[in-house]
Design an enzyme around this catalytic site. Sequence first.
Site, PDB file in Angstrom:
ATOM      1  N   CYS A 136      27.316  34.581  77.731  1.00 31.25           N
ATOM      2  CA  CYS A 136      27.612  36.021  77.655  1.00 31.25           C
ATOM      3  C   CYS A 136      27.947  36.641  79.013  1.00 31.25           C
ATOM      4  O   CYS A 136      28.878  37.446  79.135  1.00 31.25           O
ATOM      5  CB  CYS A 136      26.433  36.748  77.014  1.00 31.25           C
ATOM      6  SG  CYS A 136      24.837  36.151  77.563  1.00 31.25           S
ATOM      7  N   GLN A 163      20.211  41.301  83.126  1.00 28.00           N
ATOM      8  CA  GLN A 163      20.501  40.946  81.729  1.00 28.00           C
ATOM      9  C   GLN A 163      19.486  41.539  80.761  1.00 28.00           C
ATOM     10  O   GLN A 163      18.274  41.482  80.981  1.00 28.00           O
ATOM     11  CB  GLN A 163      20.568  39.415  81.604  1.00 28.00           C
ATOM     12  CG  GLN A 163      21.706  38.839  82.437  1.00 28.00           C
ATOM     13  CD  GLN A 163      21.886  37.331  82.318  1.00 28.00           C
ATOM     14  OE1 GLN A 163      22.103  36.668  83.316  1.00 28.00           O
ATOM     15  NE2 GLN A 163      21.823  36.783  81.112  1.00 28.00           N
ATOM     16  N   ARG A 271      16.506  38.800  84.194  1.00 31.74           N
ATOM     17  CA  ARG A 271      16.262  39.542  82.943  1.00 31.74           C
ATOM     18  C   ARG A 271      15.595  40.869  83.290  1.00 31.74           C
ATOM     19  O   ARG A 271      14.628  40.874  84.060  1.00 31.74           O
ATOM     20  CB  ARG A 271      15.322  38.723  82.047  1.00 31.74           C
ATOM     21  CG  ARG A 271      15.047  39.352  80.708  1.00 31.74           C
ATOM     22  CD  ARG A 271      16.172  39.173  79.730  1.00 31.74           C
ATOM     23  NE  ARG A 271      16.314  37.785  79.304  1.00 31.74           N
ATOM     24  CZ  ARG A 271      17.436  37.277  78.788  1.00 31.74           C
ATOM     25  NH1 ARG A 271      18.505  38.041  78.635  1.00 31.74           N
ATOM     26  NH2 ARG A 271      17.497  36.013  78.437  1.00 31.74           N
ATOM     27  N   HIS A 278      24.700  43.392  79.605  1.00 37.10           N
ATOM     28  CA  HIS A 278      24.402  42.696  80.845  1.00 37.10           C
ATOM     29  C   HIS A 278      25.214  43.353  81.959  1.00 37.10           C
ATOM     30  O   HIS A 278      26.431  43.538  81.829  1.00 37.10           O
ATOM     31  CB  HIS A 278      24.803  41.219  80.757  1.00 37.10           C
ATOM     32  CG  HIS A 278      23.930  40.417  79.822  1.00 37.10           C
ATOM     33  ND1 HIS A 278      22.780  40.903  79.244  1.00 37.10           N
ATOM     34  CD2 HIS A 278      24.044  39.132  79.381  1.00 37.10           C
ATOM     35  CE1 HIS A 278      22.232  39.961  78.482  1.00 37.10           C
ATOM     36  NE2 HIS A 278      22.982  38.875  78.545  1.00 37.10           N
TER      37      HIS A 278
HETATM   38  P1  NAP Z   1      18.509  35.499  67.028  1.00 45.33           P
HETATM   39  O1  NAP Z   1      18.624  36.978  67.039  1.00 45.33           O
HETATM   40  O2  NAP Z   1      17.179  34.912  67.348  1.00 45.33           O
HETATM   41  O3  NAP Z   1      19.022  34.977  65.591  1.00 45.33           O
HETATM   42  C1  NAP Z   1      19.195  33.605  65.277  1.00 45.33           C
HETATM   43  C2  NAP Z   1      18.739  33.346  63.857  1.00 45.33           C
HETATM   44  O4  NAP Z   1      17.313  33.371  63.781  1.00 45.33           O
HETATM   45  C3  NAP Z   1      19.120  34.364  62.808  1.00 45.33           C
HETATM   46  O5  NAP Z   1      20.455  34.294  62.465  1.00 45.33           O
HETATM   47  C4  NAP Z   1      18.181  34.028  61.681  1.00 45.33           C
HETATM   48  O6  NAP Z   1      18.716  32.912  60.951  1.00 45.33           O
HETATM   49  C5  NAP Z   1      16.940  33.577  62.424  1.00 45.33           C
HETATM   50  N1  NAP Z   1      15.852  34.573  62.407  1.00 45.33           N
HETATM   51  C6  NAP Z   1      14.547  34.251  62.256  1.00 45.33           C
HETATM   52  N2  NAP Z   1      13.801  35.357  62.305  1.00 45.33           N
HETATM   53  C7  NAP Z   1      14.604  36.408  62.479  1.00 45.33           C
HETATM   54  C8  NAP Z   1      14.404  37.818  62.601  1.00 45.33           C
HETATM   55  N3  NAP Z   1      13.199  38.362  62.545  1.00 45.33           N
HETATM   56  N4  NAP Z   1      15.492  38.621  62.780  1.00 45.33           N
HETATM   57  C9  NAP Z   1      16.716  38.100  62.840  1.00 45.33           C
HETATM   58  N5  NAP Z   1      16.961  36.779  62.734  1.00 45.33           N
HETATM   59  C10 NAP Z   1      15.927  35.920  62.553  1.00 45.33           C
HETATM   60  O7  NAP Z   1      19.511  34.833  68.082  1.00 45.33           O
HETATM   61  P2  NAP Z   1      20.878  35.420  68.711  1.00 45.33           P
HETATM   62  O8  NAP Z   1      20.575  36.198  69.920  1.00 45.33           O
HETATM   63  O9  NAP Z   1      21.680  36.026  67.630  1.00 45.33           O
HETATM   64  O10 NAP Z   1      21.568  34.068  69.227  1.00 45.33           O
HETATM   65  C11 NAP Z   1      22.250  33.159  68.368  1.00 45.33           C
HETATM   66  C12 NAP Z   1      23.005  32.166  69.233  1.00 45.33           C
HETATM   67  O11 NAP Z   1      23.970  32.873  70.024  1.00 45.33           O
HETATM   68  C13 NAP Z   1      22.119  31.405  70.230  1.00 45.33           C
HETATM   69  O12 NAP Z   1      22.573  30.091  70.357  1.00 45.33           O
HETATM   70  C14 NAP Z   1      22.340  32.166  71.538  1.00 45.33           C
HETATM   71  O13 NAP Z   1      22.114  31.365  72.665  1.00 45.33           O
HETATM   72  C15 NAP Z   1      23.801  32.549  71.402  1.00 45.33           C
HETATM   73  N6  NAP Z   1      24.170  33.733  72.193  1.00 45.33           N
HETATM   74  C16 NAP Z   1      23.379  34.836  72.183  1.00 45.33           C
HETATM   75  C17 NAP Z   1      23.757  35.942  72.920  1.00 45.33           C
HETATM   76  C18 NAP Z   1      22.907  37.174  72.962  1.00 45.33           C
HETATM   77  O14 NAP Z   1      23.210  38.074  73.756  1.00 45.33           O
HETATM   78  N7  NAP Z   1      21.866  37.298  72.151  1.00 45.33           N
HETATM   79  C19 NAP Z   1      24.944  35.916  73.655  1.00 45.33           C
HETATM   80  C20 NAP Z   1      25.756  34.759  73.620  1.00 45.33           C
HETATM   81  C21 NAP Z   1      25.356  33.682  72.874  1.00 45.33           C
HETATM   82  P3  NAP Z   1      18.364  32.621  59.404  1.00 45.33           P
HETATM   83  O15 NAP Z   1      18.880  33.768  58.590  1.00 45.33           O
HETATM   84  O16 NAP Z   1      19.088  31.341  59.140  1.00 45.33           O
HETATM   85  O17 NAP Z   1      16.888  32.506  59.357  1.00 45.33           O
END
Ligand code: NAP
Length: 379
Positions: A136, A163, A271, A278
């Site tokens: 990101c 970040q 962070r 960010h």
């Molecule tokens: P996240 O919010 O933790 O969500 C990932 C998955 O966790 C959800 O799709 C869901 O999948 C599950 N989950 C379990 N409990 C949850 C809850 N209470 N609320 C929402 N989801 C929950 O992760 P993310 O930040 O979206 O990141 C996803 C990927 O993108 C990672 O590989 C990360 O490194 C990458 N990424 C993130 C960012 C960023 O700024 N966050 C930026 C670039 C890349 P299910 O429905 O299958 O359970």
Amino acid sequence: MLVGIVGWRGMVGSVLIQRMLQEGDFNFFETRFFSTSNAGDKVSEKIKFKGSHILADGFDQSALADCDVILTCQGSEYSRKMFPTLRAKGWSGFWIDASREFRMEEETTIVLDPLNRSSIDSALKTGRKVFCGGNCTVSCLLMAIHGLVKDNFVEWVSSTTYQAASGGGAKHMKELLTQAGKIYKQVDSLLSQDNSHILDIDRKVLDTQKNFSGNEMHCFKVPLSGSLIPWIDQDRNDGWSLEEWKGDVELNKILGSDKKEKVKVDFTCVRVGIMRCHSQSVILKLKQKLDIEDIEKILDEANPWVEVVPNKKADSEQFLSPLYASGTLRIPIGRVRRMKYDDSCISAFTIGDQLLWGAAEPLRRMLRIIVDQNFPKDV
Ligand code: NAP
């Protein structure tokens, strides 16, 4: 064309769906939503798309293999498990991925089409099918300094980042707020008394921060609210965090300079206790001395999203702020000035919503590139 979406309720996934709805993307294909945790449940009625509203199981290989394109925002662990499994079973569709898992693989193109559309097009022409969003911070930085890197003006770049908690995902944002709420509760009554002593408030805040329970720091491991953490992601045991290492290798891979002259890149990734976006304080060593006015023009004209903010107090306060960029595709860059110690070095400050240009938007646009060219999966 059937598009499978995994990880749509997480931080990146939710923003992705929001953008897809705004752009009317769901009109162009059928969609199958997957979940790794609540298959059988229903996709929200608010999401209008062609396909079943019953969530498929994210580990159901045959349901996944029906898809021409799988777009996952589920995370590295999921990708590591499911992509090789599907390929081993003969699935030959497109894999679009928000995670870092396959970014540095030979077969993968890191997508940021305003900068590397030609690499994307040649990857498609040569039958490559793995397209990953970049880190990101790197994507937001590249969108900001696009003009200077496009014309090969940059010798090296050094960035110190600020970040947001949301960079860690949905649970991390909730943790930040829970900590902030607990701190506030401890001093609420003192805050409402005109004659309360600030050092009493300060001591109570510190006391609360230092005594968060393990549960209250489950995601970040240390307090974040009212503090910062100068380390993001794993320890590479070479003095760099994994986040900092990604900055160097991914930036050069996106620019295609991993194969030619590299831009030297150094990041210090920090962070901070904010919700979204960010920010980065950047030093750029240019290959030649340029006028600041020319630099601002080059930056401003590079793409429709970058916005040069005049290097003035009022403009910087208003437009160089996470609040201004949050939830938008804007990439403000400002505080552009020459460094005193080297007149070919400039410093600047830039901000991007890491969930949009830093994550969801390049993936969304990649999906549309595939769909618009209507690539069948067995090409
Ligand atoms: P996240 O919010 O933790 O969500 C990932 C998955 O966790 C959800 O799709 C869901 O999948 C599950 N989950 C379990 N409990 C949850 C809850 N209470 N609320 C929402 N989801 C929950 O992760 P993310 O930040 O979206 O990141 C996803 C990927 O993108 C990672 O590989 C990360 O490194 C990458 N990424 C993130 C960012 C960023 O700024 N966050 C930026 C670039 C890349 P299910 O429905 O299958 O359970």
